[in-house]
Motif scaffolding. Structure first.
Motif, PDB file in Angstrom:
ATOM      1  N   LYS A 240      46.464  40.515  35.603  1.00  0.00           N
ATOM      2  CA  LYS A 240      45.043  39.945  35.193  1.00  0.00           C
ATOM      3  C   LYS A 240      44.180  40.826  34.943  1.00  0.00           C
ATOM      4  CE  LYS A 240      41.758  36.672  36.712  1.00  0.00           C
ATOM      5  NZ  LYS A 240      40.767  37.712  36.774  1.00  0.00           N
ATOM      6  N   ASN A 241      44.291  42.060  36.756  1.00  0.00           N
ATOM      7  CA  ASN A 241      43.289  43.709  35.990  1.00  0.00           C
ATOM      8  C   ASN A 241      43.089  44.341  35.307  1.00  0.00           C
ATOM      9  OD1 ASN A 241      42.605  43.461  39.136  1.00  0.00           O
ATOM     10  ND2 ASN A 241      45.151  44.494  39.712  1.00  0.00           N
ATOM     11  N   TRP A 242      44.028  44.422  34.108  1.00  0.00           N
ATOM     12  CA  TRP A 242      43.828  44.403  33.339  1.00  0.00           C
ATOM     13  C   TRP A 242      43.792  44.291  32.340  1.00  0.00           C
ATOM     14  CZ3 TRP A 242      50.002  44.811  32.257  1.00  0.00           C
ATOM     15  CH2 TRP A 242      50.656  46.145  32.974  1.00  0.00           C
ATOM     16  N   TYR A 243      43.733  42.704  32.480  1.00  0.00           N
ATOM     17  CA  TYR A 243      42.270  41.726  31.203  1.00  0.00           C
ATOM     18  C   TYR A 243      41.176  42.146  31.312  1.00  0.00           C
ATOM     19  CZ  TYR A 243      40.515  37.404  29.897  1.00  0.00           C
ATOM     20  OH  TYR A 243      39.758  36.043  29.620  1.00  0.00           O
ATOM     21  N   ASP A 244      40.896  42.259  33.099  1.00  0.00           N
ATOM     22  CA  ASP A 244      39.879  42.313  33.591  1.00  0.00           C
ATOM     23  C   ASP A 244      38.609  43.513  33.441  1.00  0.00           C
ATOM     24  OD1 ASP A 244      39.841  39.771  34.854  1.00  0.00           O
ATOM     25  OD2 ASP A 244      39.911  40.601  37.053  1.00  0.00           O
ATOM     26  N   GLN A 245      39.611  44.466  32.813  1.00  0.00           N
ATOM     27  CA  GLN A 245      39.106  45.655  32.765  1.00  0.00           C
ATOM     28  C   GLN A 245      39.453  46.292  31.223  1.00  0.00           C
ATOM     29  OE1 GLN A 245      41.527  49.246  34.510  1.00  0.00           O
ATOM     30  NE2 GLN A 245      42.353  47.526  35.696  1.00  0.00           N
ATOM     31  N   GLY A 246      39.457  44.539  30.108  1.00  0.00           N
ATOM     32  CA  GLY A 246      39.202  44.990  29.064  1.00  0.00           C
ATOM     33  C   GLY A 246      39.952  45.936  28.204  1.00  0.00           C
ATOM     34  N   LEU A 247      41.587  46.264  28.867  1.00  0.00           N
ATOM     35  CA  LEU A 247      42.217  46.577  28.448  1.00  0.00           C
ATOM     36  C   LEU A 247      43.752  45.527  27.638  1.00  0.00           C
ATOM     37  CD1 LEU A 247      43.144  49.137  31.512  1.00  0.00           C
ATOM     38  CD2 LEU A 247      42.326  49.413  29.290  1.00  0.00           C
ATOM     39  N   ALA A 248      43.991  44.690  28.051  1.00  0.00           N
ATOM     40  CA  ALA A 248      44.587  43.504  27.784  1.00  0.00           C
ATOM     41  C   ALA A 248      44.223  42.042  27.669  1.00  0.00           C
ATOM     42  CB  ALA A 248      45.665  43.506  28.195  1.00  0.00           C
ATOM     43  N   LYS A 249      43.842  41.711  26.337  1.00  0.00           N
ATOM     44  CA  LYS A 249      43.488  40.745  25.890  1.00  0.00           C
ATOM     45  C   LYS A 249      45.101  39.380  25.573  1.00  0.00           C
ATOM     46  CE  LYS A 249      39.411  42.620  24.040  1.00  0.00           C
ATOM     47  NZ  LYS A 249      38.419  42.836  23.423  1.00  0.00           N
ATOM     48  N   ILE A 250      43.977  37.576  25.540  1.00  0.00           N
ATOM     49  CA  ILE A 250      45.076  37.042  25.716  1.00  0.00           C
ATOM     50  C   ILE A 250      44.544  36.861  23.831  1.00  0.00           C
ATOM     51  CG2 ILE A 250      44.866  34.411  26.173  1.00  0.00           C
ATOM     52  CD1 ILE A 250      44.306  34.913  29.004  1.00  0.00           C
TER      53      ILE A 250
END
Length: 448
Positions: A240-250
């Motif tokens: 979730k943190n990586w997603y919030d930082q734009g490092l990981a995307k769904i």
């Protein structure tokens, strides 16, 4: 006189022709499977190879569109008295079939029809998933897989890396470096019902973390889910943190591009997916793109454990004649041969399920060829340690519904509706209710 003699000979020959039994028609059996798309075409090729190899039996192979549909349609057909002889059942449907009393055990089928099968020839991690507590194989492993890390070597070269990350801490640093190098999507993942198995199940496996009590259900129907109390909570939080930082995307069909296509196109630089996708990525990726696969990362300080086998196995159902069972045994014997393992792995990406199949493929230089290089990583990941040092898989009833509840929980996390712990606690609560309903359905039954 001469005419009379010829007439008599002709009459006798015709009479003999009538008396000679015509060649028997091949025994037809139905094989229902759940694969669709390109894999469905490959299953049809396997069936055609068998039909062309002999004249006594003919297998009629029909796609049901999905694993779930294959099982549901088979249940309906069984109740109607017309089940297929063979059905493909996905890994998480194993317990449902084991308790159904609707099948002819694979080990008994083969012995009854004169085949001596070395069941120990199957890789331990694969065999354990489909065997009883006594080691008896009830179904034939068919399309087997496990999850791997796919990574873009070109992108990693730009951040000064020549190897894939071995830990999640390293992966997080790589994501930040890739983002800093201008890559919009360092890591792609999906939280849908059909794809979340890489995130929770395989993560738990390689970390040696329980998904449920009772050895992930192998010890009894009264098992309870526990993944809300393991390292998976940390992984979900980090994700979730990586997603919030734009490092990981769904990446899913809902976003316009699923995560496998996003990696193959070069839009995303890392993802987790099945070794079964190796062939598809090889065919669809830009020919100038350099990519590879590696074992799933683990957190620092973690002893690596075996990953879980995915895919499906073939079950033979009750309600058929001895001739049909003879044909079924011949088909199952045919697909277990090393030559078929080579063909199947070449055209799909699935791994060989037997040691002899694997050795045969190595002897033909399969893993030295660029299109297939790296697929042996899946074999290594499934065999990091001897079987018996951890759960051989998952043996929980109605597990597809539990996957659905996990997906719902993850949706709530990534939509900022609930925090990680609350969402996973409620997911486990709903999942345990599913397990209790399954337990009540089979009240009094013992796991085989």
């Amino acid at each position: 006189m001469r005419t009379t003699l010829f007439s008599a000979i002709s009459t006798l020959a015709f009479a003999c022709l009538l008396a000679t039994p015509a060649a028997a028609d091949p025994v037809k059996i139905d094989f229902w499977y759940g694969n669709s798309g390109d894999i469905s075409k490959r299953v049809q090729e396997v069936c055609q190879h068998f039909n062309d190899s002999q004249k006594d039996a003919q297998v009629v192979c029909t796609s049901q569109g999905s694993y779930y549909a294959a099982v549901q349609n088979t249940i309906a057909a069984f109740r109607g008295g017309k089940p297929p002889t063979i059905v493909q059942v996905f890994d998480v449907g194993t317990l449902d079939l084991m308790l159904s009393d609707a099948y002819y055990p694979a080990n008994k089928l083969m012995a009854d029809n004169g085949y001596k099968v070395d069941w120990n020839n199957y890789f331990p991690g694969i065999r354990a998933y489909y065997a009883s507590s006594k080691g008896d194989m009830f179904s034939f492993p068919f399309n087997s897989s496990t999850a791997l890390l796919y990574w873009n070597k070109d992108a990693f070269q730009k951040i000064g890396k020549t190897e894939a990350p071995k830990t999640w801490e390293e992966a997080a640093a790589d994501m930040k470096a890739l983002k800093g190098a201008g890559y919009d999507c360092p890591f792609a993942f999906d939280i849908s019902e059909d794809e979340s198995w890489q995130l929770m199940e395989q993560f738990s496996a390689v970390h040696g973390e329980p998904i449920a009590t009772k050895n992930n259900g192998f010890g009894g129907l009264d098992a309870e889910l526990t993944f809300n109390k393991t390292k998976f909570v940390k992984f979900a939080t980090d994700l979730k943190n990586w997603y919030d930082q734009g490092l990981a995307k769904i990446k899913s069909p809902k976003t316009g591009e699923d995560y496998v296509a996003a990696f193959a196109s070069g839009h995303c630089q890392m993802t987790l997916t099945s070794v079964g996708d190796h062939g598809n990525i090889g065919r669809t990726a830009d020919p100038n793109m350099h990519w590879d696969v590696a074992m799933l990362p683990v957190y620092e300080g973690t002893k690596r454990h075996n990953s879980f086998v995915g895919g499906a196995s073939l079950w033979v159902l009750k309600g058929h004649s001895p001739q049909e069972y003879k044909a079924a045994a011949a088909f199952l014997n045919f697909i277990s041969q090393p030559e078929q393992a080579l063909f199947w792995s070449t055209v799909t990406g699935y791994i060989p399920v037997t040691k002899t199949g694997f050795e045969y493929m190595k002897s033909h230089g399969f893993y030295d060829k660029p299109p297939y290089k790296g697929r042996e990583t899946a074999i290594a990941e499934l065999n990091v340690e001897p079987v018996g040092s951890g759960p051989g898989g998952i043996r929980l009833g109605n597990f597809l519904q539990i996957r659905g509840e996990l997906s719902n929980g993850l949706q709530e996390i990534f939509a900022n509706k609930k925090d990680v712990q609350q969402a996973l606690d409620e997911t486990v609560q709903r999942g345990n209710a599913i397990l209790r309903r399954f337990e009540a359905t089979y009240k009094g039954k013992q796991l085989p």
